[in-house]
Design a protein around this motif. Structure first.
Motif, mmCIF file in Angstrom:
data_model
loop_
_atom_site.group_PDB
_atom_site.id
_atom_site.type_symbol
_atom_site.label_atom_id
_atom_site.label_comp_id
_atom_site.label_asym_id
_atom_site.label_seq_id
_atom_site.Cartn_x
_atom_site.Cartn_y
_atom_site.Cartn_z
ATOM 1 N N ARG A 56 32.385 -44.317 42.361
ATOM 2 C CA ARG A 56 32.530 -44.823 41.003
ATOM 3 C C ARG A 56 32.064 -43.918 40.053
ATOM 4 N N LEU A 57 32.875 -43.269 39.169
ATOM 5 C CA LEU A 57 32.167 -42.468 38.235
ATOM 6 C C LEU A 57 32.512 -42.893 36.795
ATOM 7 N N ALA A 58 31.590 -42.920 35.850
ATOM 8 C CA ALA A 58 31.612 -43.097 34.539
ATOM 9 C C ALA A 58 31.793 -41.718 33.787
ATOM 10 N N ARG A 59 32.380 -41.607 32.558
ATOM 11 C CA ARG A 59 32.406 -40.501 31.717
ATOM 12 C C ARG A 59 31.081 -40.296 31.209
ATOM 13 N N ARG A 60 30.592 -39.050 31.231
ATOM 14 C CA ARG A 60 29.250 -38.571 30.943
ATOM 15 C C ARG A 60 29.096 -38.394 29.663
ATOM 16 N N GLY A 61 28.171 -39.170 28.990
ATOM 17 C CA GLY A 61 27.692 -39.015 27.509
ATOM 18 C C GLY A 61 26.260 -38.381 27.669
ATOM 19 N N PRO A 62 25.856 -38.342 26.448
ATOM 20 C CA PRO A 62 24.320 -37.480 26.379
ATOM 21 C C PRO A 62 23.363 -38.437 27.019
ATOM 22 N N ALA A 63 22.231 -37.993 27.828
ATOM 23 C CA ALA A 63 21.339 -38.667 28.531
ATOM 24 C C ALA A 63 20.597 -39.446 27.674
ATOM 25 N N VAL A 64 20.033 -40.551 27.547
ATOM 26 C CA VAL A 64 19.053 -41.568 26.918
ATOM 27 C C VAL A 64 17.944 -41.830 27.728
ATOM 28 N N ALA A 95 16.190 -52.553 44.666
ATOM 29 C CA ALA A 95 17.503 -51.805 44.672
ATOM 30 C C ALA A 95 18.419 -51.646 43.703
ATOM 31 N N GLN A 96 18.948 -50.675 43.396
ATOM 32 C CA GLN A 96 19.762 -50.273 42.518
ATOM 33 C C GLN A 96 20.928 -51.181 42.305
ATOM 34 N N ASP A 97 21.324 -51.868 41.102
ATOM 35 C CA ASP A 97 22.535 -52.679 41.167
ATOM 36 C C ASP A 97 23.922 -51.899 41.305
ATOM 37 N N GLU A 98 25.017 -52.848 41.446
ATOM 38 C CA GLU A 98 26.112 -52.115 41.765
ATOM 39 C C GLU A 98 26.771 -51.615 40.754
ATOM 40 N N ALA A 99 26.798 -52.050 39.738
ATOM 41 C CA ALA A 99 27.249 -51.777 38.467
ATOM 42 C C ALA A 99 26.745 -50.196 37.891
ATOM 43 N N SER A 100 25.693 -50.004 38.040
ATOM 44 C CA SER A 100 25.153 -48.326 37.911
ATOM 45 C C SER A 100 25.283 -47.648 39.046
ATOM 46 N N CYS A 101 25.437 -47.997 40.388
ATOM 47 C CA CYS A 101 25.686 -47.001 41.360
ATOM 48 C C CYS A 101 26.936 -46.278 41.556
ATOM 49 N N VAL A 102 26.552 -45.019 41.821
ATOM 50 C CA VAL A 102 27.830 -44.257 42.197
ATOM 51 C C VAL A 102 28.706 -44.844 43.234
#
Length: 354
Positions: free
Chosen positions: A135-143, A310-317
């Protein structure tokens, strides 16, 4: 019938393109096209959008890193696996590619060696299929995550007589997740030990790049390295890493041997050792990744009294590894990646009641 997986190979070497086509031509459910540079690839993508791209980094007209950045800025980025050599200065460029959004690095097939060909084929097919599921999201500037201040005065740290250890496991998508976890860490954070599934010789360049970005020391682990406050140690590719207690401190031990849970280094090997040697003074963290490596080890850590995240599903690749751990009852808390640094620090600062 399983859907067809469309693969686009982008490499200026005709030998490599032909070699990859030969490796993949009889793989069920896989259709492979090739392009000699990114500009030709763009033309092909207009008629047949690939599910995954196998990308070289050094090419004429447009280099692979520039092409990768363009792909990651799209509304729906195409997953990318980098095809690169395993040694030399190019390894640093390949690690940059991971930071820019590539999901995995694999070695270019060495044609003419039968056994290696077969091994390369299996590794290549697995990498492409795993990447296509990501699952990839469009990459924006790092925060940068704002780190919460300690919950108690620094002087009270004197009451904590045993060092804390943070053990982290990651696979597909983990290079970026680790950057987001480590970059906000304060210089006085607990010692951190990490297994990231990555080929041999890339881990050194990966550690050096993180060291440049972070406020803590990040290095590829060496035999006998101590686990120290403000230091993160990354298991070298093709070596298992264990933590053991020596007197009043912890140090790492590197081992050869077979794959465990399908990997070398294995997250399970690290977590099992932390369960035995550190127990309740540890925090276990399982980040994005395909498969189940780390699930059993994280359960062992929790059973030994460690706190586990554990990392949540929404933020996992790829949610495979965290999901497997959650299903086994190995996880105390499921946390978004954006909140993981603070979650780790809160748990390591907590004084356990006895």
């Amino acid at each position: 019938m399983a859907p067809v997986l469309r693969v686009l190979v982008v490499d200026d070497s005709a030998v490599v393109r032909q070699g990859v086509l030969l490796l993949l031509e009889n793989v069920p459910g896989m259709v492979v096209e090739a392009a000699s540079d990114p500009l030709i690839a763009r033309q092909k993508m207009k008629s047949h959008r690939p599910d995954v791209i196998l990308l070289d980094l050094e090419m004429p007209r447009m280099d692979g890193l520039t092409f990768l950045r363009e792909l990651m800025r799209e509304a729906e980025p195409v997953p990318v696996v980098v095809c690169s050599g395993l040694a030399g200065p190019g390894s640093e460029t390949a690690v940059r590619a991971l930071q820019e959004g590539a999901l995995e690095i694999i070695a270019k097939p060495q044609l003419g060696v039968g056994d290696f060909l077969r091994e390369s084929r299996a590794r290549l097919v697995t990498a492409l299929r795993n990447a296509a599921r990501a699952r990839l999201a469009r990459r924006g500037p790092a925060v940068r995550e704002e780190v919460e201040p300690p919950e108690r005065p620094a002087s009270s740290m004197l009451t904590v007589t045993t060092d804390k250890v943070v053990a982290v496991g990651a696979s597909t998508g983990g290079t970026e997740a680790l950057r987001q976890l480590l970059e906000p860490m304060p210089p006085d954070c607990p010692g951190i030990v990490i297994v990231q599934h990555m080929p041999e010789q890339f881990t050194s360049a990966f550690a050096k790049r993180l060291h440049q970005l972070c406020r803590i020391e990040v290095k590829e682990a060496e035999q006998g390295d101590r686990v120290l406050q403000g230091r993160a140690l990354i298991a070298p590719g093709n070596r298992h890493l264990r933590v053991r207690r020596t007197g009043g401190h912890y140090q790492v031990e590197l081992m050869d041997g077979g794959r465990v849970s399908g990997h070398k280094p294995s997250v399970d090997v690290l977590f099992q050792s932390v369960a035995r040697s550190v127990g309740e003074n540890a925090v276990g963290v399982l980040l994005t990744g395909m498969g189940e490596d780390g699930a059993e080890g994280l359960l062992a850590m929790r059973q030994a009294g460690a706190e586990t995240l554990a990392q949540d599903e929404a933020s996992c690749v790829v949610f495979g590894m965290p999901r497997a751990a959650i299903q086994r009852g190995a996880v105390d808390e499921v946390v978004p990646l954006s909140a993981m640094t603070n979650a780790v620090l809160r748990r390591t600062r907590r004084v356990r009641a006895h």
